[in-house]
Design a protein around this motif. Sequence first.
Motif, PDB file in Angstrom:
ATOM      1  N   PRO A   1       9.929   3.903   4.164  1.00  0.00           N
ATOM      2  CA  PRO A   1      10.412   5.280   4.412  1.00  0.00           C
ATOM      3  C   PRO A   1       9.694   5.884   5.612  1.00  0.00           C
ATOM      4  CG  PRO A   1       8.844   5.283   2.606  1.00  0.00           C
ATOM      5  CD  PRO A   1       9.002   3.846   3.008  1.00  0.00           C
ATOM      6  N   TRP A   2       9.898   5.316   6.784  1.00  0.00           N
ATOM      7  CA  TRP A   2       9.095   5.677   7.969  1.00  0.00           C
ATOM      8  C   TRP A   2       8.996   7.186   8.224  1.00  0.00           C
ATOM      9  CZ3 TRP A   2       5.734   2.437   9.629  1.00  0.00           C
ATOM     10  CH2 TRP A   2       5.967   1.061   9.572  1.00  0.00           C
ATOM     11  N   PRO A   3      10.074   7.958   8.079  1.00  0.00           N
ATOM     12  CA  PRO A   3       9.925   9.405   8.352  1.00  0.00           C
ATOM     13  C   PRO A   3       8.912  10.092   7.428  1.00  0.00           C
ATOM     14  CG  PRO A   3      12.239   8.794   8.341  1.00  0.00           C
ATOM     15  CD  PRO A   3      11.470   7.607   7.801  1.00  0.00           C
ATOM     16  N   ARG A   4       8.510   9.403   6.349  1.00  0.00           N
ATOM     17  CA  ARG A   4       7.551  10.036   5.426  1.00  0.00           C
ATOM     18  C   ARG A   4       6.139   9.479   5.626  1.00  0.00           C
ATOM     19  NH1 ARG A   4       9.907  10.162  -0.471  1.00  0.00           N
ATOM     20  NH2 ARG A   4       8.391  11.862  -0.607  1.00  0.00           N
ATOM     21  N   LEU A   5       5.980   8.637   6.644  1.00  0.00           N
ATOM     22  CA  LEU A   5       4.666   8.024   6.888  1.00  0.00           C
ATOM     23  C   LEU A   5       4.089   8.556   8.191  1.00  0.00           C
ATOM     24  CD1 LEU A   5       5.553   4.289   6.067  1.00  0.00           C
ATOM     25  CD2 LEU A   5       4.992   6.165   4.479  1.00  0.00           C
ATOM     26  N   HIS A   6       2.788   8.762   8.179  1.00  0.00           N
ATOM     27  CA  HIS A   6       2.093   9.180   9.404  1.00  0.00           C
ATOM     28  C   HIS A   6       1.259   8.012   9.925  1.00  0.00           C
ATOM     29  CE1 HIS A   6       2.993  13.517   9.221  1.00  0.00           C
ATOM     30  NE2 HIS A   6       3.008  13.332   7.916  1.00  0.00           N
TER      31      HIS A   6
ATOM     32  N   GLY B   1      11.986   8.044  13.983  1.00  0.00           N
ATOM     33  CA  GLY B   1      11.648   8.870  12.815  1.00  0.00           C
ATOM     34  C   GLY B   1      10.231   8.716  12.332  1.00  0.00           C
ATOM     35  N   VAL B   2       9.552   7.612  12.712  1.00  0.00           N
ATOM     36  CA  VAL B   2       8.164   7.489  12.252  1.00  0.00           C
ATOM     37  C   VAL B   2       7.342   8.608  12.884  1.00  0.00           C
ATOM     38  CG1 VAL B   2       7.406   5.952  14.134  1.00  0.00           C
ATOM     39  CG2 VAL B   2       6.220   5.911  11.952  1.00  0.00           C
ATOM     40  N   GLN B   3       6.430   9.160  12.098  1.00  0.00           N
ATOM     41  CA  GLN B   3       5.593  10.246  12.609  1.00  0.00           C
ATOM     42  C   GLN B   3       4.330   9.633  13.216  1.00  0.00           C
ATOM     43  OE1 GLN B   3       5.820  14.025  10.214  1.00  0.00           O
ATOM     44  NE2 GLN B   3       6.380  12.541   8.612  1.00  0.00           N
ATOM     45  N   PHE B   4       4.395   9.328  14.495  1.00  0.00           N
ATOM     46  CA  PHE B   4       3.272   8.683  15.179  1.00  0.00           C
ATOM     47  C   PHE B   4       2.454   9.726  15.923  1.00  0.00           C
ATOM     48  CE2 PHE B   4       0.868   5.314  16.935  1.00  0.00           C
ATOM     49  CZ  PHE B   4       0.541   5.700  18.219  1.00  0.00           C
ATOM     50  N   HIS B   5       1.155   9.666  15.748  1.00  0.00           N
ATOM     51  CA  HIS B   5       0.241  10.640  16.364  1.00  0.00           C
ATOM     52  C   HIS B   5      -0.545   9.930  17.470  1.00  0.00           C
ATOM     53  CE1 HIS B   5       0.810  13.525  12.920  1.00  0.00           C
ATOM     54  NE2 HIS B   5       1.184  12.393  12.360  1.00  0.00           N
TER      55      HIS B   5
ATOM     56  N   THR C   1       0.839  -1.209   0.000  1.00  0.00           N
ATOM     57  CA  THR C   1       0.000   0.000   0.000  1.00  0.00           C
ATOM     58  C   THR C   1       0.868   1.250   0.000  1.00  0.00           C
ATOM     59  OG1 THR C   1      -1.725  -1.191   1.219  1.00  0.00           O
ATOM     60  CG2 THR C   1      -1.866   1.214   1.225  1.00  0.00           C
ATOM     61  N   VAL C   2       1.933   1.227   0.784  1.00  0.00           N
ATOM     62  CA  VAL C   2       2.850   2.378   0.792  1.00  0.00           C
ATOM     63  C   VAL C   2       3.507   2.532  -0.575  1.00  0.00           C
ATOM     64  CG1 VAL C   2       4.980   3.321   1.772  1.00  0.00           C
ATOM     65  CG2 VAL C   2       3.294   2.228   3.269  1.00  0.00           C
ATOM     66  N   GLU C   3       3.967   1.402  -1.139  1.00  0.00           N
ATOM     67  CA  GLU C   3       4.684   1.466  -2.430  1.00  0.00           C
ATOM     68  C   GLU C   3       3.776   1.941  -3.557  1.00  0.00           C
ATOM     69  OE1 GLU C   3       8.129  -1.920  -1.525  1.00  0.00           O
ATOM     70  OE2 GLU C   3       6.374  -2.448  -2.733  1.00  0.00           O
ATOM     71  N   ARG C   4       2.469   1.687  -3.418  1.00  0.00           N
ATOM     72  CA  ARG C   4       1.538   2.136  -4.476  1.00  0.00           C
ATOM     73  C   ARG C   4       1.185   3.621  -4.337  1.00  0.00           C
ATOM     74  NH1 ARG C   4      -1.264  -2.848  -3.442  1.00  0.00           N
ATOM     75  NH2 ARG C   4      -2.742  -1.722  -2.113  1.00  0.00           N
ATOM     76  N   SER C   5       1.539   4.215  -3.196  1.00  0.00           N
ATOM     77  CA  SER C   5       1.103   5.615  -2.999  1.00  0.00           C
ATOM     78  C   SER C   5       2.200   6.570  -3.480  1.00  0.00           C
ATOM     79  CB  SER C   5       0.820   5.842  -1.511  1.00  0.00           C
ATOM     80  OG  SER C   5       2.026   5.712  -0.787  1.00  0.00           O
TER      81      SER C   5
END
Length: 243
Positions: free
Chosen positions: A62-67, A98-102, A26-30
């Motif tokens: 690319p965890w730093p680019r994922l929320h 680095g992951v952007q966790f909310h 799913t990430v790779e398709r986005s």
Amino acid sequence: MPSPEVRVFKDLEELSRQAAEDFVNTVERSDLSARPFAAALSGGSTPQRFCELLASRGVSLPWPRLHLFQVDERCVPPDDPRSNYRMLREAMLDRLPGVQFHRMQAEWPDREAAAASYENDLRTTLGTESGAWPHLDVIYLGLGEDGHTASLFPETAALAERRLAVCANFVPKLNMYRITLTLPVLNAAARVVFLVSGAGKAEILRQVLRTPAPPASLLPAQLVQPSGSAPTWYVDEAAARLL
Ligand code: 6PG
């Protein structure tokens, strides 16, 4: 409404591996350059292994680019054994710098303020236009034996919430408050994936997938009908026994 895709796996380990592969795909398709990628994860026990695998060395993202957002949270301190955040932190976040966790700040005494703060964070991060619902790329949900999902329990107020994207919900059977994404947000997601494991879920899974009900009697999990595509169900053989 298209039929949901049901994928049956031997056991929770295989279900979790496939779900982790689904996440990577799913990430790779986005298109990460066009807009923020956002996923929401449930708590409980089923997703723990899935989350561990996402944080394993075998998965390159690319965890730093994922929320990463939470689907729901119990109104307890973040280090409480019941905290969904604590499960996610121990299963994956501690290993993903680095992951952007909310995090849902469900420990706030003012639960409505905590829900409003999280909705603001969600809307701001995703750049949601006023009057629109936050659009997540994928939401991973669980299924309770009473047919609840997220913290949308049968006959609780949050199930009818159509104004807020995030709300506080008192659950009488648990005698506890929860903070939860609401149905409009679940149904605005590009993809919804249910993860269901274990013999104890066989009867409720049969009801949810094989027992049509009049609109007024639909179980919370049956109300999850994303406009983009039907939910995908990742289940193990024990849970699929009655299908
Ligand atoms: C929670 C979850 C909840 C969960 C189901 C299934 O806070 O408990 O968000 O909706 O997904 O209760 O829980 P299990 O995976 O532990 O069976």
